[in-house]
Motif scaffolding. Structure first.
Motif, PDB file in Angstrom:
ATOM      1  N   ALA A  53     -33.631 -30.065 -13.643  1.00 43.26           N
ATOM      2  CA  ALA A  53     -32.979 -31.377 -13.585  1.00 43.26           C
ATOM      3  C   ALA A  53     -32.606 -31.730 -12.142  1.00 43.26           C
ATOM      4  N   GLU A  54     -32.541 -33.028 -11.858  1.00 43.04           N
ATOM      5  CA  GLU A  54     -32.195 -33.481 -10.511  1.00 43.04           C
ATOM      6  C   GLU A  54     -30.746 -33.177 -10.172  1.00 43.04           C
ATOM      7  N   ILE A  55     -29.869 -33.319 -11.168  1.00 42.87           N
ATOM      8  CA  ILE A  55     -28.438 -33.094 -10.949  1.00 42.87           C
ATOM      9  C   ILE A  55     -28.052 -31.724 -11.518  1.00 42.87           C
ATOM     10  N   ALA A  56     -27.387 -30.921 -10.703  1.00 41.57           N
ATOM     11  CA  ALA A  56     -26.958 -29.596 -11.143  1.00 41.57           C
ATOM     12  C   ALA A  56     -25.842 -29.720 -12.179  1.00 41.57           C
ATOM     13  N   ARG A  57     -25.820 -28.781 -13.106  1.00 45.16           N
ATOM     14  CA  ARG A  57     -24.789 -28.766 -14.133  1.00 45.16           C
ATOM     15  C   ARG A  57     -24.531 -27.321 -14.543  1.00 45.16           C
ATOM     16  N   SER A  58     -23.546 -27.124 -15.400  1.00 49.12           N
ATOM     17  CA  SER A  58     -23.194 -25.789 -15.883  1.00 49.12           C
ATOM     18  C   SER A  58     -23.302 -25.745 -17.399  1.00 49.12           C
ATOM     19  N   ILE A  65     -21.385 -16.049 -21.296  1.00 52.71           N
ATOM     20  CA  ILE A  65     -22.394 -16.218 -20.253  1.00 52.71           C
ATOM     21  C   ILE A  65     -22.333 -17.660 -19.752  1.00 52.71           C
ATOM     22  N   LYS A  66     -22.377 -17.811 -18.427  1.00 54.99           N
ATOM     23  CA  LYS A  66     -22.354 -19.141 -17.820  1.00 54.99           C
ATOM     24  C   LYS A  66     -23.478 -19.253 -16.812  1.00 54.99           C
ATOM     25  N   THR A  67     -24.279 -20.314 -16.922  1.00 58.09           N
ATOM     26  CA  THR A  67     -25.346 -20.589 -15.964  1.00 58.09           C
ATOM     27  C   THR A  67     -25.037 -21.892 -15.241  1.00 58.09           C
ATOM     28  N   SER A  68     -25.315 -21.929 -13.944  1.00 55.37           N
ATOM     29  CA  SER A  68     -25.019 -23.115 -13.140  1.00 55.37           C
ATOM     30  C   SER A  68     -26.160 -23.374 -12.173  1.00 55.37           C
ATOM     31  N   THR A  89     -25.697 -12.703 -11.183  1.00 55.86           N
ATOM     32  CA  THR A  89     -27.070 -12.622 -10.680  1.00 55.86           C
ATOM     33  C   THR A  89     -27.585 -14.032 -10.418  1.00 55.86           C
ATOM     34  N   GLU A  90     -28.455 -14.162  -9.414  1.00 58.52           N
ATOM     35  CA  GLU A  90     -29.072 -15.453  -9.118  1.00 58.52           C
ATOM     36  C   GLU A  90     -30.528 -15.437  -9.561  1.00 58.52           C
ATOM     37  N   ALA A  91     -30.900 -16.413 -10.378  1.00 59.62           N
ATOM     38  CA  ALA A  91     -32.295 -16.582 -10.785  1.00 59.62           C
ATOM     39  C   ALA A  91     -32.997 -17.437  -9.731  1.00 59.62           C
ATOM     40  N   ARG A  92     -34.096 -16.928  -9.197  1.00 57.38           N
ATOM     41  CA  ARG A  92     -34.822 -17.624  -8.139  1.00 57.38           C
ATOM     42  C   ARG A  92     -35.963 -18.430  -8.745  1.00 57.38           C
ATOM     43  N   THR A  93     -35.767 -19.728  -8.822  1.00 53.33           N
ATOM     44  CA  THR A  93     -36.780 -20.606  -9.397  1.00 53.33           C
ATOM     45  C   THR A  93     -37.367 -21.507  -8.314  1.00 53.33           C
ATOM     46  N   LYS A  94     -38.436 -22.219  -8.649  1.00 54.33           N
ATOM     47  CA  LYS A  94     -39.092 -23.113  -7.685  1.00 54.33           C
ATOM     48  C   LYS A  94     -38.215 -24.300  -7.315  1.00 54.33           C
ATOM     49  N   TYR A  95     -37.280 -24.639  -8.201  1.00 50.51           N
ATOM     50  CA  TYR A  95     -36.427 -25.806  -7.943  1.00 50.51           C
ATOM     51  C   TYR A  95     -35.031 -25.374  -7.483  1.00 50.51           C
ATOM     52  N   GLY A  96     -34.895 -24.138  -7.014  1.00 47.69           N
ATOM     53  CA  GLY A  96     -33.615 -23.671  -6.473  1.00 47.69           C
ATOM     54  C   GLY A  96     -33.063 -22.472  -7.223  1.00 47.69           C
ATOM     55  N   HIS A  97     -31.978 -21.936  -6.712  1.00 51.77           N
ATOM     56  CA  HIS A  97     -31.336 -20.784  -7.338  1.00 51.77           C
ATOM     57  C   HIS A  97     -30.410 -21.232  -8.465  1.00 51.77           C
ATOM     58  N   ILE A  98     -30.395 -20.469  -9.537  1.00 52.68           N
ATOM     59  CA  ILE A  98     -29.503 -20.720 -10.670  1.00 52.68           C
ATOM     60  C   ILE A  98     -28.592 -19.509 -10.813  1.00 52.68           C
ATOM     61  N   GLY A  99     -27.299 -19.724 -10.737  1.00 49.51           N
ATOM     62  CA  GLY A  99     -26.337 -18.641 -10.864  1.00 49.51           C
ATOM     63  C   GLY A  99     -26.085 -18.292 -12.325  1.00 49.51           C
ATOM     64  N   VAL A 100     -26.034 -16.998 -12.598  1.00 48.36           N
ATOM     65  CA  VAL A 100     -25.777 -16.514 -13.960  1.00 48.36           C
ATOM     66  C   VAL A 100     -24.592 -15.556 -13.912  1.00 48.36           C
ATOM     67  N   LYS A 101     -23.515 -15.904 -14.614  1.00 50.06           N
ATOM     68  CA  LYS A 101     -22.338 -15.043 -14.711  1.00 50.06           C
ATOM     69  C   LYS A 101     -22.230 -14.520 -16.146  1.00 50.06           C
ATOM     70  N   ALA A 102     -21.780 -13.266 -16.270  1.00 41.78           N
ATOM     71  CA  ALA A 102     -21.651 -12.661 -17.597  1.00 41.78           C
ATOM     72  C   ALA A 102     -20.351 -11.870 -17.682  1.00 41.78           C
ATOM     73  N   TRP A 103     -19.653 -12.049 -18.790  1.00 39.60           N
ATOM     74  CA  TRP A 103     -18.455 -11.269 -19.096  1.00 39.60           C
ATOM     75  C   TRP A 103     -18.693 -10.547 -20.423  1.00 39.60           C
TER      76      TRP A 103
END
Length: 215
Positions: A160-165, A151-154, A187-201
């Motif tokens: 946080a101010e700076i995006a990371r994975s 699983i990878k989240t980005s 899938t994209e998680a919709r949060t108040k501070y922006g979208h967070i991408g979630v990938k799963a294998w």
């Protein structure tokens, strides 16, 4: 730079089937756009219904057959079939064709990569720490009999101010092995501070080779 290939598209025609079954060279652009609108409408309307896949078949130009694979089919069907009737009417209005909608229940939701990514995204939306959500889902997937999961989240994890994975993995996930039954979901998680991408294998084991099948 690494060349990234979708694990499902990499295996289509070998051990995976198309999610859209039709052939019409003249109307291909129209059909592709229409399929995209159909899937967007279903996944957006039934985000809580755990929709794993939407299969579309077109036997004739004026007919569309849709099979929705869901872990919670009752939400889509509704009381007395009222909700599925409303969905069918909306899809007919969208496509200007006769639409038939069928619901198929997913028996092992923890082995469907799209549902795994949805579970992580929903927990992130409820302000659960991404690392904690990923660990919990990975434990559940491995407990269901998977041979491996990644699983990878980005994005702006934790606000946080700076995006990371962040990536977590357990077991084996042989992406280059074509005979490996690897499912992929995003899938994209919709949060108040922006979208967070979630990938799963999810690695569900290996398909038997032709030599073994003949023997």
């Amino acid at each position: 730079m690494g060349q990234k290939v979708n694990p499902i598209g990499f295996r289509v025609g070998v051990n995976r089937k198309w999610v859209s079954n039709w052939y019409n060279p003249k109307l291909a652009p129209e059909y592709i756009c229409e399929d995209k609108h159909i899937r967007d409408l279903i996944t957006e309307r039934y985000r809580k219904a755990a929709v794993a896949e939407v299969n579309i078949e077109r036997s004739k130009e004026d007919r569309v057959s849709i099979i929705v694979r869901s872990a919670r089919p009752g939400i889509i069907i509704g009381r007395g079939g009222s909700e599925i009737g409303r969905l069918q009417a909306d899809l007919e209005k969208l496509t200007n064709r006769k639409v038939k909608v069928s619901i198929k229940e997913v028996t092992h939701p923890d082995l469907e990569a799209s549902l795994v990514s949805q579970q992580v995204a929903m927990q992130i939306e409820t302000r659960v720490a991404p690392a904690r959500a990923m660990k919990e889902v990975i434990r559940r997937v491995m407990g269901s009999g998977a041979a491996g999961v990644k699983i990878k989240t980005s994005g702006r994890l934790g606000g946080a101010e700076i995006a990371r994975s962040m990536t977590m993995m357990r077991g084996r996930v042989p992406l280059q092995t074509i005979r490996a039954d690897i499912d992929y979901g995003f899938t994209e998680a919709r949060t108040k501070y922006g979208h967070i991408g979630v990938k799963a294998w999810v690695f569900r084991g290996e398909h038997p080779t032709r030599a073994k099948q003949r023997g």
